[in-house]
Design a protein around this motif. Sequence first.
Motif, short mmCIF file in Angstrom:
data_model
loop_
_atom_site.label_atom_id
_atom_site.label_comp_id
_atom_site.label_asym_id
_atom_site.label_seq_id
_atom_site.Cartn_x
_atom_site.Cartn_y
_atom_site.Cartn_z
N ALA A 35 -38.83 -22.75 34.79
CA ALA A 35 -37.62 -22.62 35.61
C ALA A 35 -36.66 -23.79 35.44
O ALA A 35 -35.55 -23.75 35.97
CB ALA A 35 -38.02 -22.49 37.09
N MET A 36 -37.05 -24.83 34.73
CA MET A 36 -36.17 -25.99 34.55
C MET A 36 -34.87 -25.57 33.85
O MET A 36 -34.92 -24.91 32.80
CB MET A 36 -36.88 -27.07 33.74
CG MET A 36 -35.97 -28.25 33.37
SD MET A 36 -36.80 -29.47 32.30
CE MET A 36 -37.70 -30.40 33.54
N PRO A 37 -33.72 -25.95 34.38
CA PRO A 37 -32.47 -25.66 33.68
C PRO A 37 -32.38 -26.42 32.35
O PRO A 37 -32.93 -27.52 32.22
CB PRO A 37 -31.39 -26.13 34.66
CG PRO A 37 -32.07 -26.20 35.98
CD PRO A 37 -33.48 -26.57 35.71
N VAL A 38 -31.69 -25.84 31.43
CA VAL A 38 -31.51 -26.50 30.14
C VAL A 38 -30.80 -27.84 30.33
O VAL A 38 -31.10 -28.81 29.62
CB VAL A 38 -30.74 -25.59 29.17
CG1 VAL A 38 -30.33 -26.35 27.91
CG2 VAL A 38 -31.58 -24.38 28.80
N ASP A 39 -29.88 -27.90 31.31
CA ASP A 39 -29.17 -29.16 31.56
C ASP A 39 -30.17 -30.28 31.87
O ASP A 39 -30.05 -31.40 31.36
CB ASP A 39 -28.20 -29.01 32.73
CG ASP A 39 -27.24 -27.85 32.55
OD1 ASP A 39 -27.74 -26.71 32.45
OD2 ASP A 39 -26.04 -28.10 32.51
N ASP A 40 -31.17 -29.96 32.70
CA ASP A 40 -32.16 -30.97 33.06
C ASP A 40 -33.03 -31.34 31.86
O ASP A 40 -33.45 -32.49 31.71
CB ASP A 40 -33.04 -30.47 34.20
CG ASP A 40 -32.25 -30.31 35.51
OD1 ASP A 40 -31.11 -30.80 35.56
OD2 ASP A 40 -32.80 -29.70 36.45
N ALA A 41 -33.33 -30.35 31.03
CA ALA A 41 -34.15 -30.62 29.84
C ALA A 41 -33.42 -31.55 28.89
O ALA A 41 -34.01 -32.48 28.33
CB ALA A 41 -34.50 -29.32 29.14
N VAL A 42 -32.09 -31.32 28.75
CA VAL A 42 -31.30 -32.20 27.88
C VAL A 42 -31.29 -33.61 28.44
O VAL A 42 -31.44 -34.60 27.72
CB VAL A 42 -29.87 -31.65 27.72
CG1 VAL A 42 -28.98 -32.66 27.00
CG2 VAL A 42 -29.89 -30.32 26.98
N ALA A 43 -31.12 -33.70 29.77
CA ALA A 43 -31.12 -35.02 30.39
C ALA A 43 -32.47 -35.70 30.22
O ALA A 43 -32.54 -36.92 30.00
CB ALA A 43 -30.78 -34.87 31.88
N PHE A 44 -33.52 -34.92 30.32
CA PHE A 44 -34.86 -35.49 30.17
C PHE A 44 -35.06 -36.05 28.76
O PHE A 44 -35.56 -37.17 28.57
CB PHE A 44 -35.91 -34.41 30.46
CG PHE A 44 -37.30 -34.78 30.07
CD1 PHE A 44 -38.01 -35.74 30.78
CD2 PHE A 44 -37.92 -34.18 28.98
CE1 PHE A 44 -39.30 -36.09 30.43
CE2 PHE A 44 -39.21 -34.52 28.62
CZ PHE A 44 -39.91 -35.47 29.34
N PHE A 45 -34.66 -35.31 27.75
CA PHE A 45 -34.88 -35.75 26.37
C PHE A 45 -33.93 -36.88 25.97
O PHE A 45 -34.22 -37.63 25.04
CB PHE A 45 -34.71 -34.57 25.40
CG PHE A 45 -35.95 -33.76 25.21
CD1 PHE A 45 -36.93 -34.17 24.31
CD2 PHE A 45 -36.16 -32.59 25.92
CE1 PHE A 45 -38.08 -33.42 24.12
CE2 PHE A 45 -37.31 -31.84 25.74
CZ PHE A 45 -38.28 -32.25 24.84
N SER B 243 -35.14 -44.14 28.75
CA SER B 243 -36.55 -44.47 28.56
C SER B 243 -37.20 -43.57 27.52
O SER B 243 -38.18 -43.95 26.90
CB SER B 243 -37.29 -44.35 29.90
OG SER B 243 -37.19 -43.02 30.39
N GLY B 244 -36.60 -42.37 27.34
CA GLY B 244 -37.08 -41.47 26.29
C GLY B 244 -38.36 -40.76 26.66
O GLY B 244 -39.21 -41.30 27.38
N PRO B 245 -38.52 -39.51 26.22
CA PRO B 245 -39.76 -38.78 26.48
C PRO B 245 -40.91 -39.35 25.65
O PRO B 245 -40.70 -40.01 24.64
CB PRO B 245 -39.42 -37.34 26.03
CG PRO B 245 -38.36 -37.53 24.99
CD PRO B 245 -37.57 -38.75 25.41
N ARG B 246 -42.12 -39.08 26.09
CA ARG B 246 -43.29 -39.62 25.39
C ARG B 246 -43.61 -38.84 24.12
O ARG B 246 -44.20 -39.37 23.20
CB ARG B 246 -44.50 -39.57 26.32
CG ARG B 246 -44.34 -40.42 27.58
CD ARG B 246 -45.62 -40.47 28.36
NE ARG B 246 -46.70 -41.02 27.53
CZ ARG B 246 -47.97 -41.07 27.91
NH1 ARG B 246 -48.31 -40.56 29.07
NH2 ARG B 246 -48.88 -41.60 27.12
N HIS B 247 -43.23 -37.59 24.09
CA HIS B 247 -43.58 -36.74 22.95
C HIS B 247 -42.32 -36.10 22.36
O HIS B 247 -41.27 -36.05 23.01
CB HIS B 247 -44.55 -35.63 23.37
CG HIS B 247 -45.71 -36.13 24.18
ND1 HIS B 247 -46.58 -37.06 23.69
CD2 HIS B 247 -46.11 -35.83 25.45
CE1 HIS B 247 -47.52 -37.31 24.61
NE2 HIS B 247 -47.23 -36.60 25.69
N LYS B 248 -42.44 -35.62 21.15
CA LYS B 248 -41.30 -34.97 20.50
C LYS B 248 -41.17 -33.51 20.91
O LYS B 248 -40.13 -32.91 20.70
CB LYS B 248 -41.44 -35.07 18.98
CG LYS B 248 -41.31 -36.49 18.44
CD LYS B 248 -41.41 -36.50 16.93
CE LYS B 248 -41.24 -37.92 16.39
NZ LYS B 248 -41.36 -37.96 14.91
#
Length: 606
Positions: A477-487, A491-496
């Motif tokens: 259910a996560m919006p794509v906007d939030d996913a873009v912000a997360f990546f 600090s950067g995500p831990r995984h690719k």
Amino acid sequence: MSRPADPAAPSRAVPPTRSAKPASVKLGDFTFDRGALRLIAMAPVVATAGTAAAWALLQLIALVTNLAYFGQLSTATVELGRSPWGIAAALVPPAGCLIIGLMARYGSEKIRGHGIPEAIEAILIGSSRIQPKVAVLKPLSSAVSIGTGGPFGAEGPIIMTGGALGSLFAQLFNLTAAERKTLLVAGAAAGMTAIFGTPVAAVLLAVELLLFEWKPRSLIPVATAAIVAAAWRPLLFETGPLFAFSGMVDLSGPALLAVIGVGIAAGFGSGILTALVYGFEDLFERLPIHWMWWPVLGGIAIGIGGLIEPAALGVGYDSIRDLLAGHLPPGDVLRLLVVKALIWSIALGSGTSGGVLAPLLIMGGALGALEGTVLPGGSGVWALLGMAAMMGGTMRSPLTAAVFAVELTGNLAMLPALLAACIAAYAVTVLLLKRSILTEKIARRGHHILREYIVDPFELTRVGDVMVARVDTLPAAMPVDDAVAFFTDESGPRHKSYPVVDEAGRPIGMVARADVLRWMVSGWPRGTSLADAVSGLPLVLGHPDEMVGRVADRMAEGDAGRVPVTRREDGVLVGILARKDLLRVRARLRTEEIDRARLLRPGGQR
């Protein structure tokens, strides 16, 4: 999101392939399917062609021999030493080798050599495809070479010819490279069986040298071809063992040490012969003339050697019988050994066409017969042990050599002694030489061949044993906007890449950093969820009870760097398998080898 200690996996360059949820598979000892039944049905056809080719090759050799040395149209067996040409007979081998050089240059260069390396190269590098002209020119060139006095055997050329016929037959159908390989080797085994009457040794040669696998899908068709060729053989060739011999040796006490000593001596002899062949090949490489003329120079050496010892010319089956019967005095045996070794290594190094098996039997038999002058039991027994040991050491095929000698002589009682001698020779050559006489030529063309059979560690390890159980995920259910912000967070995500899971914890896709970059460039509809973004995209899945090799194959096909691992019964995510986890399986095997080396090292500690 949970944060397990899991290194990043490579992002996918292209969408991976969604695999249907695999049903629970019952694992077995072997892989065998209905496609193998088709190969079993084709094997008799290939065997018949290989047997016919073997008969035709022997007839052609006899015809060329009669024409070249006696000026007559006949296929009768003749002794080259009785040629009416006298000293002029020394000109026959160079003339035959000139013809071979012309055939190689203007026909196919693949006819050069003794056939087995070319067959191996076709299997490993050429997808088991052999050109039709090779199937024609190889036996013709070999017939000319052997018929004009070349100190070679017919087995190498017939292995190449039978293999070519099997390959050509396979190419008429829509077969895979593995299936073509099976029929190629089936033709080779049939040809060897037809020449020598050794079906079991032919199958063992296929396993030890040509198949590069031990699987029912290939072993059964190859064995079928050898059996069919053995059934055809009495109709075209003489029945019974080719070199019947009834002697035997008692392995108790000092005799066993003598047998091992003969094997060790043959092992050193194998090393010397291999060095001679490739030493002369290096000399020819330095000559400022085209390689087409090299066989002529080899033919000159053959002609001179024939004047010194006529028995060194041709396939030399009579010499093998004389060595086993003990009819040759030591002086004649020594001369035969020296002359045969020199002209054979020079001619083979020059690139002419002919086999190695029969010459190895003669040279090994001569060495064993010389040793028999100081060992008890008669020279014939030691000649037989020397023959098998020289073959086993030089070709690195000890089981084939031991069984081959038994089938050639019909003497099963000699099998334990033959095995001891062959293993001793094999041990010497693998310790002294990195390559055999068969693989050195291929290595010089830039190809590495490993002839050790090991069980794939990927087929011994289950996914559940190496996967990471705690997995970072993104909710569907996560919006794509939030996913873009997360990546794109500082600090950067831990995984690719991350699995996208629904409310029940079932993965519905993977989102990678590359996907986010694409979305940032191309844009996306506002309010789009990750579930919508990954819907319909292919996804590779694994299961804890699967073998790692199966999932690794799907990862390679789909270019997937990380694979969600789910329970079969409900599809819930229970882990993730990354490429680094696959490397850990390999590292475990490597660690075992390092520990073994430490134990073997003097003063080594675990």
